[in-house]
Enzyme design. Structure first.
Site, PDB file in Angstrom:
ATOM      1  N   LYS A  98      31.892 117.748  24.148  1.00 30.27           N
ATOM      2  CA  LYS A  98      33.214 117.618  23.504  1.00 30.27           C
ATOM      3  C   LYS A  98      32.898 117.385  22.023  1.00 30.27           C
ATOM      4  CE  LYS A  98      36.101 115.488  21.665  1.00 30.27           C
ATOM      5  NZ  LYS A  98      36.683 115.857  20.362  1.00 30.27           N
ATOM      6  N   GLY A 115      29.009 108.478  16.738  1.00 29.89           N
ATOM      7  CA  GLY A 115      30.295 108.342  16.048  1.00 29.89           C
ATOM      8  C   GLY A 115      30.541 106.899  15.657  1.00 29.89           C
ATOM      9  N   SER A 116      31.807 106.508  15.670  1.00 31.38           N
ATOM     10  CA  SER A 116      32.168 105.175  15.179  1.00 31.38           C
ATOM     11  C   SER A 116      31.832 104.087  16.197  1.00 31.38           C
ATOM     12  CB  SER A 116      33.659 105.138  14.876  1.00 31.38           C
ATOM     13  OG  SER A 116      34.389 105.319  16.069  1.00 31.38           O
ATOM     14  N   ASN A 117      31.701 102.866  15.703  1.00 35.99           N
ATOM     15  CA  ASN A 117      31.408 101.735  16.592  1.00 35.99           C
ATOM     16  C   ASN A 117      32.549 101.468  17.556  1.00 35.99           C
ATOM     17  OD1 ASN A 117      29.363 101.464  14.571  1.00 35.99           O
ATOM     18  ND2 ASN A 117      28.919  99.517  15.559  1.00 35.99           N
ATOM     19  N   THR A 118      33.778 101.633  17.058  1.00 37.38           N
ATOM     20  CA  THR A 118      34.935 101.340  17.906  1.00 37.38           C
ATOM     21  C   THR A 118      34.916 102.224  19.143  1.00 37.38           C
ATOM     22  OG1 THR A 118      36.075 101.049  15.822  1.00 37.38           O
ATOM     23  CG2 THR A 118      37.455 101.068  17.787  1.00 37.38           C
ATOM     24  N   VAL A 119      34.774 103.518  18.930  1.00 39.04           N
ATOM     25  CA  VAL A 119      34.787 104.443  20.076  1.00 39.04           C
ATOM     26  C   VAL A 119      33.541 104.239  20.932  1.00 39.04           C
ATOM     27  CG1 VAL A 119      34.724 106.869  20.743  1.00 39.04           C
ATOM     28  CG2 VAL A 119      36.251 106.131  18.915  1.00 39.04           C
ATOM     29  N   GLY A 120      32.403 104.043  20.284  1.00 42.91           N
ATOM     30  CA  GLY A 120      31.160 103.833  21.027  1.00 42.91           C
ATOM     31  C   GLY A 120      31.291 102.675  22.012  1.00 42.91           C
ATOM     32  N   GLU A 150      24.924 106.200  19.333  1.00 36.70           N
ATOM     33  CA  GLU A 150      24.346 106.136  17.991  1.00 36.70           C
ATOM     34  C   GLU A 150      25.536 106.006  17.049  1.00 36.70           C
ATOM     35  OE1 GLU A 150      23.245 106.492  14.522  1.00 36.70           O
ATOM     36  OE2 GLU A 150      23.365 108.612  14.999  1.00 36.70           O
ATOM     37  N   CYS A 199      25.113 108.569   8.849  1.00 36.85           N
ATOM     38  CA  CYS A 199      24.948 107.188   9.344  1.00 36.85           C
ATOM     39  C   CYS A 199      23.720 106.557   8.713  1.00 36.85           C
ATOM     40  CB  CYS A 199      24.859 107.175  10.855  1.00 36.85           C
ATOM     41  SG  CYS A 199      23.561 108.215  11.472  1.00 36.85           S
ATOM     42  N   GLU A 245      30.817  99.879   6.912  1.00 39.31           N
ATOM     43  CA  GLU A 245      30.377 101.257   6.677  1.00 39.31           C
ATOM     44  C   GLU A 245      31.506 102.015   5.974  1.00 39.31           C
ATOM     45  OE1 GLU A 245      29.919 104.031  10.096  1.00 39.31           O
ATOM     46  OE2 GLU A 245      27.995 104.534   9.178  1.00 39.31           O
TER      47      GLU A 245
HETATM   48  N1  LIG Z   1      27.175 107.467  13.198  1.00 43.58           N
HETATM   49  C1  LIG Z   1      27.665 108.548  12.684  1.00 43.58           C
HETATM   50  O1  LIG Z   1      26.951 109.456  12.412  1.00 43.58           O
HETATM   51  C2  LIG Z   1      29.125 108.673  12.503  1.00 43.58           C
HETATM   52  C3  LIG Z   1      29.876 107.578  12.157  1.00 43.58           C
HETATM   53  N2  LIG Z   1      31.203 107.728  11.991  1.00 43.58           N
HETATM   54  C4  LIG Z   1      31.975 106.554  11.542  1.00 43.58           C
HETATM   55  O2  LIG Z   1      33.228 106.557  12.184  1.00 43.58           O
HETATM   56  C5  LIG Z   1      34.279 106.614  11.238  1.00 43.58           C
HETATM   57  C6  LIG Z   1      35.440 107.383  11.818  1.00 43.58           C
HETATM   58  O3  LIG Z   1      35.075 108.736  12.060  1.00 43.58           O
HETATM   59  P1  LIG Z   1      35.674 109.496  13.308  1.00 43.58           P
HETATM   60  O4  LIG Z   1      35.461 110.939  13.246  1.00 43.58           O
HETATM   61  O5  LIG Z   1      37.084 109.062  13.476  1.00 43.58           O
HETATM   62  O6  LIG Z   1      34.720 108.923  14.482  1.00 43.58           O
HETATM   63  P2  LIG Z   1      35.013 108.856  16.017  1.00 43.58           P
HETATM   64  O7  LIG Z   1      34.082 107.892  16.622  1.00 43.58           O
HETATM   65  O8  LIG Z   1      36.472 108.661  16.246  1.00 43.58           O
HETATM   66  O9  LIG Z   1      34.679 110.349  16.521  1.00 43.58           O
HETATM   67  C7  LIG Z   1      33.430 110.762  17.003  1.00 43.58           C
HETATM   68  C8  LIG Z   1      33.615 111.619  18.254  1.00 43.58           C
HETATM   69  O10 LIG Z   1      34.251 110.847  19.273  1.00 43.58           O
HETATM   70  C9  LIG Z   1      35.473 111.478  19.695  1.00 43.58           C
HETATM   71  N3  LIG Z   1      36.432 110.443  20.041  1.00 43.58           N
HETATM   72  C10 LIG Z   1      37.439 109.919  19.291  1.00 43.58           C
HETATM   73  N4  LIG Z   1      38.105 108.972  19.980  1.00 43.58           N
HETATM   74  C11 LIG Z   1      37.518 108.905  21.203  1.00 43.58           C
HETATM   75  C12 LIG Z   1      37.745 108.112  22.365  1.00 43.58           C
HETATM   76  N5  LIG Z   1      38.696 107.188  22.411  1.00 43.58           N
HETATM   77  N6  LIG Z   1      36.946 108.294  23.435  1.00 43.58           N
HETATM   78  C13 LIG Z   1      35.955 109.197  23.400  1.00 43.58           C
HETATM   79  N7  LIG Z   1      35.697 109.991  22.330  1.00 43.58           N
HETATM   80  C14 LIG Z   1      36.462 109.834  21.248  1.00 43.58           C
HETATM   81  C15 LIG Z   1      35.869 112.325  18.503  1.00 43.58           C
HETATM   82  O11 LIG Z   1      36.780 113.331  18.881  1.00 43.58           O
HETATM   83  P3  LIG Z   1      37.902 113.837  17.836  1.00 43.58           P
HETATM   84  O12 LIG Z   1      37.169 114.443  16.716  1.00 43.58           O
HETATM   85  O13 LIG Z   1      38.685 114.809  18.635  1.00 43.58           O
HETATM   86  O14 LIG Z   1      38.686 112.623  17.451  1.00 43.58           O
HETATM   87  C16 LIG Z   1      34.522 112.841  18.059  1.00 43.58           C
HETATM   88  O15 LIG Z   1      34.106 113.878  18.900  1.00 43.58           O
HETATM   89  C17 LIG Z   1      33.646 107.207  10.006  1.00 43.58           C
HETATM   90  O16 LIG Z   1      34.318 106.865   8.852  1.00 43.58           O
HETATM   91  C18 LIG Z   1      32.274 106.601  10.072  1.00 43.58           C
HETATM   92  O17 LIG Z   1      32.290 105.297   9.556  1.00 43.58           O
HETATM   93  C19 LIG Z   1      31.810 108.934  12.187  1.00 43.58           C
HETATM   94  C20 LIG Z   1      31.117 110.036  12.519  1.00 43.58           C
HETATM   95  C21 LIG Z   1      29.691 109.995  12.673  1.00 43.58           C
HETATM   96  O1  LIG Z   2      19.708 111.285   8.215  1.00 43.43           O
HETATM   97  C1  LIG Z   2      19.821 112.212   9.014  1.00 43.43           C
HETATM   98  O2  LIG Z   2      19.224 113.278   8.852  1.00 43.43           O
HETATM   99  C2  LIG Z   2      20.641 112.093  10.275  1.00 43.43           C
HETATM  100  C3  LIG Z   2      21.827 111.240  10.096  1.00 43.43           C
HETATM  101  C4  LIG Z   2      22.610 111.054  11.335  1.00 43.43           C
HETATM  102  O3  LIG Z   2      22.094 111.069  12.411  1.00 43.43           O
HETATM  103  C5  LIG Z   2      24.052 110.846  11.275  1.00 43.43           C
HETATM  104  O4  LIG Z   2      24.598 110.712  10.187  1.00 43.43           O
HETATM  105  O5  LIG Z   2      24.680 110.819  12.343  1.00 43.43           O
END
Ligand SMILES: NC(=O)C1=CN([C@@H]2O[C@H](COP(=O)(O)OP(=O)(O)OC[C@H]3O[C@@H](n4cnc5c(N)ncnc54)[C@H](OP(=O)(O)O)[C@@H]3O)[C@@H](O)[C@H]2O)C=CC1
Ligand SMILES: O=C(O)CCC(=O)C(=O)O
Length: 486
Positions: free
Chosen positions: A182, A235-240, A257, A291, A389
């Site tokens: 997804k 992705g984000s900590n909240t969703v993780g 991650e 990240c 972040e």
């Molecule tokens: N560690 C990293 O590399 C990343 C960190 N982030 C952090 O998160 C913040 C928000 O970014 P955002 O894109 O909203 O990150 P999210 O965690 O919301 O999204 C990451 C993935 O999770 C999906 N998702 C969203 N909500 C849910 C849920 N409730 N259950 C399961 N999967 C879900 C998203 O789908 P969909 O796109 O359809 O919402 C997307 O595929 C950023 O500003 C950044 O701080 C974000 C991206 C990468």
């Molecule tokens: O620094 C990188 O190349 C990878 C970064 C990463 O994994 C991320 O932003 O999710």
């Protein structure tokens, strides 16, 4: 074909059981170009529960035969997909720059990294997966082997729309799992192009599936679905954390991650030009949306002013614009939402009393979601901009009296993903290597820049304490079986 044309619109399809299909919801959403307000990149499916169900069931059916193939045979599919992706670098990178704004050079670099990831994991199909362990019974043979988990759910973000899906899918596949991915909605089209490479490589139907649409809906259904045996997420900590709770409830394996608030320490014996260049590259490339991006810049008082001047001089040369234009160094924020988040952190920094040294403004407003590269000073470690972040091109300078204070400040964070130090002193290096609480510690190098053949993951709130990439991936994507034969 991963797309169909409908009323002159190019619509990306779901990939289920080896076929490109429209969702039975009959709903699509638009993917927008953050560099050009009003420009649509294309449409993707808003999938239904039934679509996801079909994908998970077909993955379950296909996994049995896939898991029985020799690792080298599975590797051949990955090698074919790598060759196809390599031929399509320009096309895939174009979609990436259009969907999330990264410069075209960076997008091509990331796609090339995707090719290398596929090749690396193809080789894994030929490597040892177990140990022979002497039994206390001299007539017995005892050894370990590894078995796939089954069907792995993959949820990926928009910031690395090729590399992250591949560094999760390629190891899952080589170790015999089937996957349902997804992708982030903002980069669903780019991900579908990657999946199409696997399709054109002839990967058996059902082994790889992609379902696009709302994360809140499909993502949660994925973790709760009975046919899903494990979840890997970036992705984000909240969703993780939501996913982790759901995974624990079901007793399935999960890997997260998430965020970072990565520090760079500049010691009083550092090569300041190197440190300034690396701070800019680590903090501002990809518009700070990594990240692993540098966020907190902790500088020894003896070199603070000199370092600051070098940093500012270099920052002033950064050109912001459309990632396709030659000369653009930094593209837009990936979406309007990301721009708003970044601007709100900049406001908070000012309100809480940090001094805005450079940047801080939205630019090219009528064109896209652009913000200037930004740096604050006179910040304290308790300010929001020094703790949360930001995921944007914002650096926070923090002055320290001693190296002990620098290390303490660097560790004063709920996150622990990556960290760097600039120093020529071996004692400083060793203290940093030993005492910095981060999964990735880098000496005289920027905080970003993950190598695909090395383990990657964070400490504290940055990950689920597991590691991905390199050989470490085998720990998540397989289960160990201890065998005793007599
Ligand atoms: N560690 C990293 O590399 C990343 C960190 N982030 C952090 O998160 C913040 C928000 O970014 P955002 O894109 O909203 O990150 P999210 O965690 O919301 O999204 C990451 C993935 O999770 C999906 N998702 C969203 N909500 C849910 C849920 N409730 N259950 C399961 N999967 C879900 C998203 O789908 P969909 O796109 O359809 O919402 C997307 O595929 C950023 O500003 C950044 O701080 C974000 C991206 C990468
Ligand atoms: O620094 C990188 O190349 C990878 C970064 C990463 O994994 C991320 O932003 O999710």
């Amino acid at each position: 074909m991963n797309t169909m044309t409908e009323s002159k619109k190019t619509v990306t399809l779901n990939y289920i059981n080896g076929e490109w299909v429209a969702s039975d919801s009959e709903q699509t959403a638009v993917s927008k170009n953050p560099a050009k307000i009003g420009e649509d990149v294309g449409y993707y499916q808003i999938s239904s529960s039934n679509d996801f169900d079909q994908a998970a069931i077909s993955a379950r059916k296909a996994q049995k035969a896939w898991g029985k193939l020799a690792g080298s045979v599975r590797g051949d599919y990955l090698l074919k997909a790598a060759a196809i992706l390599e031929e399509r670098i320009e096309d895939v990178a174009t979609a990436m720059t259009q969907e999330m704004g990264k410069t075209f050079a960076e997008a091509k670099g990331e796609t090339a990294r995707g090719v290398a990831i596929l090749r690396y994991y193809a080789g894994e199909g030929m490597r040892a997966i177990g140990d022979v362990i002497p039994s206390s019974d001299s007539d017995a043979l005892m050894f370990t082997t590894r078995v796939p988990l089954g069907v792995v759910g993959v949820i990926t973000p928009w910031n690395f729309p090729v590399a992250i899906p591949l560094w999760k899918m390629a190891p899952a596949l080589i170790y015999g799992n089937a996957v349902v991915v997804k992708p982030a909605s903002d980069t669903a089209i780019t991900c579908s192009k990657v999946i199409n490479c696997l399709h054109d490589a002839g990967i058996p139907a059902g082994v790889v599936n992609m379902v696009t649409g709302s994360g809140a809906k499909i993502g949660m259904e994925m973790v709760n679905h009975p046919e899903i045996d494990a979840i890997t997420f970036t992705g984000s900590n909240t969703v993780g954390k939501q996913l982790a709770h759901a995974a624990v409830d079901r007793g399935i394996k999960y890997q997260l991650e998430m965020g970072g608030k990565n520090p760079v320490i500049v010691a009083n014996d550092a090569d300041l030009d190197l440190a300034a260049d690396a701070t800019i590259s680590g903090g501002l490339k990809s518009t700070g949306q990594k990240c692993t991006a540098t966020s907190r810049v902790i500088v020894h008082k003896d070199v603070y002013e000199e370092f600051k001047e070098k940093l500012l001089t270099k920052m002033k040369t950064i050109t912001v614009g459309d990632g396709f234009e030659t000369g653009t160094w930094m593209g837009p924020c990936a979406s309007e939402g990301q721009l708003e988040t970044v601007l709100s952190y900049i406001e908070k920094g000012k309100q809480e009393g940090a001094k805005l040294l450079y940047g801080g403004n939205q630019v090219l407003k009528d064109q896209g979601y652009y913000v200037e590269p930004t740096v604050f000073e006179n910040a304290t470690p308790s300010m929001t901009i020094a703790r949360e972040e930001i995921f944007g091109p914002v650096l926070v300078l923090l002055k320290v009296e001693t190296m002990e204070e620098a290390l303490e400040m660097a560790n004063d964070s709920e996150y622990g993903l990556s960290a760097s130090i600039f120093t020529t002193n071996i004692g400083n290096m060793l203290s940093f290597i030993n005492e910095m609480d981060a999964g990735l510690v880098r000496i005289n190098a920027e905080s970003a820049g993950v190598e695909l053949q090395a383990p990657f993951g964070g400490m504290k709130q940055s990950s689920s304490h597991s590691r991905e990439q390199g050989r470490a991936a085998i720990e998540f994507f397989t289960s160990i079986k201890t065998v005793f034969v007599k």
